[in-house]
Motif scaffolding. Structure first.
Motif, mmCIF file in Angstrom:
data_model
loop_
_atom_site.group_PDB
_atom_site.id
_atom_site.type_symbol
_atom_site.label_atom_id
_atom_site.label_comp_id
_atom_site.label_asym_id
_atom_site.label_seq_id
_atom_site.Cartn_x
_atom_site.Cartn_y
_atom_site.Cartn_z
ATOM 1 N N ALA A 10 0.838 -1.198 0.000
ATOM 2 C CA ALA A 10 0.000 0.000 0.000
ATOM 3 C C ALA A 10 0.875 1.250 0.000
ATOM 4 C CB ALA A 10 -0.940 -0.008 1.201
ATOM 5 N N ARG A 11 1.911 1.251 0.808
ATOM 6 C CA ARG A 11 2.819 2.410 0.853
ATOM 7 C C ARG A 11 3.454 2.618 -0.516
ATOM 8 N NH1 ARG A 11 6.343 1.439 5.219
ATOM 9 N NH2 ARG A 11 4.726 2.337 6.507
ATOM 10 N N LYS A 13 2.222 1.793 -3.397
ATOM 11 C CA LYS A 13 1.207 2.318 -4.313
ATOM 12 C C LYS A 13 1.033 3.818 -4.125
ATOM 13 C CE LYS A 13 -0.943 -0.044 -7.344
ATOM 14 N NZ LYS A 13 -0.474 0.110 -8.694
ATOM 15 N N TRP A 14 0.930 4.262 -2.839
ATOM 16 C CA TRP A 14 0.756 5.697 -2.583
ATOM 17 C C TRP A 14 1.972 6.482 -3.046
ATOM 18 C CZ3 TRP A 14 -3.595 7.919 -2.319
ATOM 19 C CH2 TRP A 14 -4.698 7.261 -1.776
ATOM 20 N N ASN A 15 3.152 5.905 -2.895
ATOM 21 C CA ASN A 15 4.354 6.578 -3.408
ATOM 22 C C ASN A 15 4.289 6.713 -4.926
ATOM 23 O OD1 ASN A 15 5.471 6.951 -0.875
ATOM 24 N ND2 ASN A 15 6.667 5.069 -0.957
ATOM 25 N N PHE A 17 1.518 6.913 -6.687
ATOM 26 C CA PHE A 17 0.525 7.960 -6.959
ATOM 27 C C PHE A 17 1.154 9.340 -6.803
ATOM 28 C CE2 PHE A 17 -3.065 5.018 -5.298
ATOM 29 C CZ PHE A 17 -3.139 4.370 -6.510
ATOM 30 N N ALA A 18 1.906 9.523 -5.720
ATOM 31 C CA ALA A 18 2.529 10.819 -5.442
ATOM 32 C C ALA A 18 3.508 11.207 -6.545
ATOM 33 C CB ALA A 18 3.239 10.793 -4.094
ATOM 34 N N TYR A 25 -4.057 13.486 -6.882
ATOM 35 C CA TYR A 25 -4.553 12.463 -5.974
ATOM 36 C C TYR A 25 -5.046 13.063 -4.661
ATOM 37 C CZ TYR A 25 -3.325 8.659 -9.024
ATOM 38 O OH TYR A 25 -3.290 7.791 -10.079
ATOM 39 N N CYS A 69 -2.462 14.780 5.673
ATOM 40 C CA CYS A 69 -1.512 13.874 5.030
ATOM 41 C C CYS A 69 -1.132 14.394 3.652
ATOM 42 C CB CYS A 69 -2.110 12.478 4.944
ATOM 43 S SG CYS A 69 -3.641 12.423 4.025
#
Length: 82
Positions: A10-11, A13-15, A17-18, A25, A69
């Protein structure tokens, strides 16, 4: 502290996206748009939504706490108040 492989995934994936479009996002109606509009929207939100609450409840501008966040879209304009 150990994390499960799901947490790492998950981390990751968010990285991703960023790196792809961090502003889009956070503020999805801006996806792929002008970053200037992203920052201006934070100023507008503070002015039109948060500042009236601060004034109505006579919050003293000595200490502020923003829990978020994102990248500072709201906290940066709030710095002018607190």
């Amino acid at each position: 502290m150990e994390t499960s492989s799901g947490d790492c995934s998950a981390r990751s994936k968010w990285n991703d996206f960023a790196e792809d479009d961090a502003f889009g996002y956070i503020m999805t109606d801006l996806a792929g748009g002008d970053p200037r509009l992203f920052w201006e929207s934070g100023q507008k939100t503070v002015k039109e939504e948060l500042l009236p609450i601060v004034q109505e409840f006579e919050v003293k501008p000595t200490v502020g706490l923003e829990i978020g966040c994102g990248v500072g879209r709201l906290v940066l304009p709030l710095c002018a108040i607190f």
